[in-house]
Design a protein around this motif. Structure first.
Motif, PDB file in Angstrom:
ATOM      1  N   THR A  60       0.827  -1.208   0.000  1.00 50.35           N
ATOM      2  CA  THR A  60       0.000   0.000   0.000  1.00 50.35           C
ATOM      3  C   THR A  60       0.857   1.252   0.000  1.00 50.35           C
ATOM      4  OG1 THR A  60      -1.674  -1.202   1.246  1.00 50.35           O
ATOM      5  CG2 THR A  60      -1.847   1.205   1.222  1.00 50.35           C
ATOM      6  N   VAL A  63       2.296   2.011  -3.597  1.00 47.58           N
ATOM      7  CA  VAL A  63       1.367   2.439  -4.636  1.00 47.58           C
ATOM      8  C   VAL A  63       1.311   3.969  -4.669  1.00 47.58           C
ATOM      9  CG1 VAL A  63      -1.044   2.422  -5.357  1.00 47.58           C
ATOM     10  CG2 VAL A  63       0.013   0.335  -4.507  1.00 47.58           C
ATOM     11  N   ASP A  64       1.451   4.592  -5.906  1.00 45.69           N
ATOM     12  CA  ASP A  64       1.384   6.042  -6.065  1.00 45.69           C
ATOM     13  C   ASP A  64      -0.072   6.460  -6.142  1.00 45.69           C
ATOM     14  OD1 ASP A  64       1.800   8.658  -6.507  1.00 45.69           O
ATOM     15  OD2 ASP A  64       2.935   8.434  -8.373  1.00 45.69           O
ATOM     16  N   LEU A  65      -0.483   7.345  -5.255  1.00 45.22           N
ATOM     17  CA  LEU A  65      -1.872   7.790  -5.242  1.00 45.22           C
ATOM     18  C   LEU A  65      -2.222   8.610  -6.480  1.00 45.22           C
ATOM     19  CD1 LEU A  65      -2.253   8.801  -1.490  1.00 45.22           C
ATOM     20  CD2 LEU A  65      -2.903   6.654  -2.596  1.00 45.22           C
ATOM     21  N   ASP A  67      -1.639   7.785  -9.509  1.00 44.03           N
ATOM     22  CA  ASP A  67      -2.157   6.860 -10.524  1.00 44.03           C
ATOM     23  C   ASP A  67      -3.617   6.519 -10.290  1.00 44.03           C
ATOM     24  OD1 ASP A  67       0.343   6.824 -11.671  1.00 44.03           O
ATOM     25  OD2 ASP A  67       1.003   5.036 -10.559  1.00 44.03           O
ATOM     26  N   SER A  68      -4.094   6.710  -9.073  1.00 47.62           N
ATOM     27  CA  SER A  68      -5.495   6.404  -8.784  1.00 47.62           C
ATOM     28  C   SER A  68      -6.436   7.545  -9.164  1.00 47.62           C
ATOM     29  CB  SER A  68      -5.660   6.076  -7.300  1.00 47.62           C
ATOM     30  OG  SER A  68      -5.311   7.198  -6.495  1.00 47.62           O
ATOM     31  N   LEU A  69      -5.890   8.727  -9.518  1.00 44.90           N
ATOM     32  CA  LEU A  69      -6.755   9.844  -9.916  1.00 44.90           C
ATOM     33  C   LEU A  69      -7.353   9.562 -11.290  1.00 44.90           C
ATOM     34  CD1 LEU A  69      -4.596  12.921  -8.845  1.00 44.90           C
ATOM     35  CD2 LEU A  69      -6.563  11.961  -7.661  1.00 44.90           C
ATOM     36  N   PRO A  70      -8.631   9.867 -11.484  1.00 43.01           N
ATOM     37  CA  PRO A  70      -9.244   9.627 -12.801  1.00 43.01           C
ATOM     38  C   PRO A  70      -8.757  10.631 -13.834  1.00 43.01           C
ATOM     39  CG  PRO A  70     -10.813  10.663 -11.311  1.00 43.01           C
ATOM     40  CD  PRO A  70      -9.607  10.341 -10.484  1.00 43.01           C
TER      41      PRO A  70
END
Length: 406
Positions: A60, A63-65, A67-70
């Motif tokens: 966790t 993981v780069d946050l 990359d989770s942005l839409p």
């Protein structure tokens, strides 16, 4: 015997283990008791769980946050950035941050909202990649990119048809500078012959650009009405338009000065130049200044209007080529214009000295108050660069190659 919570009392004299039971909801099979006895775990099972929890926490953290942005959110942010950029570097520095932003920065929604300052380009930095970027923005519907690329193609790259169509696309989008540039092309017949002039179309385009607030177009329309050039002569209405153009220019300068914190006293004072005018006006002989701005008629020492990036690019482009657009061709003498001739004797010369030439009456009026008023001197006969005499036969409303003084 049970308590209200459904827990059984321990049996007296029973086995050593005590079973606590919880009352469950009744189902069709009857009532069930669930033992809440805690099971003991072996050391191997405890160690395995600790390892799995530590590995999940480390994954966790890795993981780069971002990359989770839409993508929709990033496109919205980039659109806001491009629309408020004050220079090309503001937009480029964000697009080269990572591969994902580089791809999303070229989205049609982002480039369609790019601000005019995003396309401020120097002629020495012109390249095929810059051409592709402008074309991408123009294809996305950015009217400023359409106008800038249209001017570059029409005058610099000599691709007349493509340049005129791009400017027309910007004009359809109510882009005032594009409307005025098309009016200048119609007045001069640029890109064609002398017979390709359409004065009525030029006046109509000027009227539309003036309605949208373009000051040079309003000034050009006033001169057309005064001289009867492409429209029925109406001197009173023409003078009213000229005064209105000066008033709009003064209002724009004062509002920008108030925003930048420049004192109004510096703008509303007369600052003459040290050298006298060669032919001073009889009633203004006590004034030694000559190179005053356009609004000096109102006693305002305002700076020259800001040059559009497209016109600045034209000036730099031809300055790097010895200031000549071609053999026998001339540039507009107004320093803030940069438009070249597309054929010989396309622009009209000053009817007094013949040393300067202009693409429009608006450029002539600006340059007269900024510079040419101190340099103009009457001559009996002026010739062009190859020794031929002037082919004009009168002032602006009668001839083609002369332009009367303002």
């Amino acid at each position: 015997m049970r308590t209200r919570g459904g827990v059984c009392y321990p049996r007296v004299g029973g086995a050593g283990d005590v079973c606590f039971q919880k009352k469950r909801k009744k189902d069709f099979a009857g009532e069930r008791c669930v033992c809440r006895k805690r099971n003991k775990l072996s050391p191997e099972t405890t160690t395995g769980r600790e390892r799995s929890s530590s590995s999940s926490s480390s994954s966790t953290a890795s993981v780069d946050l971002f990359d989770s942005l839409p993508d929709d959110l990033l496109i919205l942010i980039l659109s806001k950035l491009s629309s408020t950029a004050n220079s090309p570097s503001d937009f480029i520095s964000a697009s080269i941050t990572c591969k994902r932003l580089n791809g999303l920065a070229l989205h049609s929604l982002v480039v369609s909202k790019a601000s005019p300052k995003t396309f401020v380009l120097k002629a020495k930095n012109w390249s095929e990649s810059a051409h592709r970027f402008l074309k991408l923005c123009a294809d996305a519907g950015n009217v400023e990119a359409c106008y800038t690329l249209g001017m570059i193609r029409f005058y610099c790259l000599q691709n007349r048809g493509s340049g005129a169509s791009l400017m027309a696309k910007a004009a359809i989008g109510s882009h005032a500078p594009a409307l005025y540039s098309l009016a200048v092309i119609q007045f001069n017949g640029s890109g064609g012959s002398k017979n390709d002039k359409d004065l009525r179309a030029g006046v109509a385009l000027c009227a539309r650009a003036a309605f949208l607030g373009h000051i040079d177009a309003l000034r050009e329309l006033g001169h057309c009405l005064q001289d009867g050039y492409g429209v029925r002569q109406n001197i009173t209405e023409g003078r009213r338009f000229l005064v209105q153009a000066n008033a709009r220019e003064l209002a724009a300068v004062l509002s920008s000065a108030a925003a930048s914190g420049v004192p109004m006293r510096q703008l509303l004072t007369w600052t003459p130049l040290p050298h006298p005018h060669p032919h001073p006006h009889p009633q203004l002989g006590h004034l030694t200044g000559s190179g005053c701005p356009l609004l000096s008629d109102f006693g305002c020492n305002v700076p020259a209007p800001e040059v559009h990036p497209a016109n600045r690019f034209l000036g730099e482009w031809f300055a790097a080529r010895d200031g000549s657009p071609g053999p026998g061709l001339r540039l507009c003498s107004h320093v803030g214009c940069g438009r070249p001739e597309t054929r010989r004797h396309e622009f009209r010369r000053c009817s007094v000295c013949g040393a300067v030439n202009y693409c429009s009456r608006a450029c002539q009026a600006l340059d007269w108050k900024l510079r040419h008023k101190a340099e103009c001197a009457a001559v009996e006969r002026w010739v062009d660069e190859e020794g031929d005499g002037a082919d004009g036969d009168g002032p602006v409303n009668g001839g083609d190659d002369e332009m009367a003084e303002s």
